[in-house]
Design a protein around this motif. Sequence first.
Motif, mmCIF file in Angstrom:
data_model
loop_
_atom_site.group_PDB
_atom_site.id
_atom_site.type_symbol
_atom_site.label_atom_id
_atom_site.label_comp_id
_atom_site.label_asym_id
_atom_site.label_seq_id
_atom_site.Cartn_x
_atom_site.Cartn_y
_atom_site.Cartn_z
ATOM 1 N N GLN A 1 0.824 -1.218 0.000
ATOM 2 C CA GLN A 1 0.000 0.000 0.000
ATOM 3 C C GLN A 1 0.857 1.267 0.000
ATOM 4 O O GLN A 1 0.589 2.184 -0.790
ATOM 5 N N MET B 1 2.145 1.976 -3.544
ATOM 6 C CA MET B 1 1.131 2.476 -4.483
ATOM 7 C C MET B 1 0.699 3.895 -4.114
ATOM 8 O O MET B 1 0.307 4.680 -4.981
ATOM 9 N N ARG C 1 -0.597 6.998 -6.299
ATOM 10 C CA ARG C 1 -1.954 7.547 -6.137
ATOM 11 C C ARG C 1 -1.911 9.026 -5.782
ATOM 12 O O ARG C 1 -2.753 9.814 -6.208
ATOM 13 N N TRP D 1 2.932 7.243 -13.188
ATOM 14 C CA TRP D 1 2.415 5.879 -13.273
ATOM 15 C C TRP D 1 3.565 4.874 -13.320
ATOM 16 O O TRP D 1 4.497 5.012 -14.121
ATOM 17 N N LEU E 1 3.093 -2.484 -11.028
ATOM 18 C CA LEU E 1 3.335 -3.169 -9.756
ATOM 19 C C LEU E 1 4.623 -3.995 -9.771
ATOM 20 O O LEU E 1 5.298 -4.080 -8.740
ATOM 21 N N ASN F 1 -4.674 -4.593 -8.771
ATOM 22 C CA ASN F 1 -3.566 -3.658 -8.899
ATOM 23 C C ASN F 1 -2.352 -4.290 -9.575
ATOM 24 O O ASN F 1 -1.365 -3.609 -9.851
ATOM 25 N N ASN G 1 -0.090 -5.721 -12.612
ATOM 26 C CA ASN G 1 0.021 -5.301 -14.009
ATOM 27 C C ASN G 1 -0.445 -6.419 -14.947
ATOM 28 O O ASN G 1 -0.641 -7.559 -14.529
ATOM 29 N N ALA H 1 -5.566 -2.014 -12.745
ATOM 30 C CA ALA H 1 -4.830 -0.766 -12.561
ATOM 31 C C ALA H 1 -4.049 -0.346 -13.799
ATOM 32 O O ALA H 1 -4.066 0.828 -14.180
ATOM 33 N N GLU H 2 -3.351 -1.276 -14.440
ATOM 34 C CA GLU H 2 -2.492 -0.846 -15.550
ATOM 35 C C GLU H 2 -3.319 -0.371 -16.739
ATOM 36 O O GLU H 2 -2.931 0.571 -17.431
ATOM 37 N N TYR I 1 -4.441 3.123 -9.481
ATOM 38 C CA TYR I 1 -4.462 2.051 -8.490
ATOM 39 C C TYR I 1 -5.724 2.132 -7.648
ATOM 40 O O TYR I 1 -6.118 3.232 -7.213
ATOM 41 N N LYS I 2 -6.360 0.974 -7.404
ATOM 42 C CA LYS I 2 -7.426 0.925 -6.402
ATOM 43 C C LYS I 2 -6.862 1.415 -5.073
ATOM 44 O O LYS I 2 -5.706 1.138 -4.786
ATOM 45 N N ALA J 1 -9.955 3.520 -11.154
ATOM 46 C CA ALA J 1 -9.801 2.071 -11.350
ATOM 47 C C ALA J 1 -11.172 1.430 -11.522
ATOM 48 O O ALA J 1 -11.415 0.727 -12.509
#
Lengths: 227, 227
Positions: A47, A50, A54, A60, A63, A121, A123, A144-145, A150-151, A156
């Motif tokens: 988290q 990311m 976010r 960007w 993952l 999340n 890729n 996400a990608e 990202y959630k 997303a």
Amino acid sequence: MDVRALVFDVFGTVVDWRSGVAREVARLLPDVDDPHELADDWRGRYQPSMEEVRSGRRPWTILDVLHRESLDALLAERGLDPPDTVRAELVLAWHRLDPWPDAVEGLTRLKARFTIGPMSNGNVALLVDMAKRAGLPWDVVLGAEVARHYKPDPGAYDSAPALLALRPEQVGMVAAHVDDLVAARARGLTTFYVHRPDEFGGRVVPPATDPDAALTVSSFTELADLL
Amino acid sequence: MDVRALVFDVFGTVVDWRSGVAREVARLLPDVDDPHELADDWRGRYQPSMEEVRSGRRPWTILDVLHRESLDALLAERGLDPPDTVRAELVLAWHRLDPWPDAVEGLTRLKARFTIGPMSNGNVALLVDMAKRAGLPWDVVLGAEVARHYKPDPGAYDSAPALLALRPEQVGMVAAHVDDLVAARARGLTTFYVHRPDEFGGRVVPPATDPDAALTVSSFTELADLL
């Protein structure tokens, strides 16, 4: 309910990340005493990594790259210095996670009636590698990608109805994490909670139900029975 | 060759758009004398409609919308005025195209060894609907809407290796159109030409081979045999 598509959180909901990562740690870093503890540490950095994206503090970034950076930091803190090839293989542990025992059968049954895809999340390459290895019969790979968000960022969740040409409530979000479902509901998606008590190896036990979800189930086969 | 993934042009390469559109025209506009001629007219407006987007003269617009606009224009020119529901159903003709006879078997065999996905100008919902109806076993849905670039813009082809985490030459582009393969080769993709002599109902016969492609085949099953 007029749900036409089901999108799935993946890590913890479809696959058992903790056992899978620990298995690869044990194989590739045999000197580590407690591979599950290392898996938990690595996941604990997920988290925060990311959040850098976010928040807009970094552009960007997929993952796989965030996983590699978290791994490098974790190894340095422990005084471990495996070669680059071992680090690269460890990052691929996240591509090689095993599904929960009900996942493939449940998804296969749900696919007969709904469009199904990951809303993860992870890729795209990670999700495709995982699906081909494990036999996850996705119709489409979302997440996400594809959304470049990202959630739990709204972008997303919004990407699923947009790409599938559905209204938000026609998309069902399936997850073992209440926070994921809260964010999906805020974007108008229908939500389904799956209770996965073993995700954290018993250290943390998730709630038995999400009372705000359309359904709470204990497996994808139960979800297929009810839908 | 170190090809890991195969991406496919769809209209004409995987599915027979002319017969499928004519079938839906005959069903929904029974007064039209020559449904194949109307299908050809509709398809003739495809490249000009995308060129508006490729040129930057209009913002990103999915193919379902372009198809609807082209349909409205051609109906007006012919003095036809079916209701909105019929027009919407006609646009869905492009979601309901039948595959060439070798396509499902060939893709199923190729999927055992390669990641497979469409690299089409069709939007994601169109490609997902088509795949579920026809049994096209895609691993992932790539293409114009995911890339937000219409072929033959470079951004469309570049999106495949980027999302699959492969080098360009590790992605094979399969198409029945030499111009598509020329553009894919310019971005470093490996190319495979499929000869589909019936795409235009005999009005236009495509070349028998593309001498610059890695292989020329006459079916996806032949491609599976050779790869």
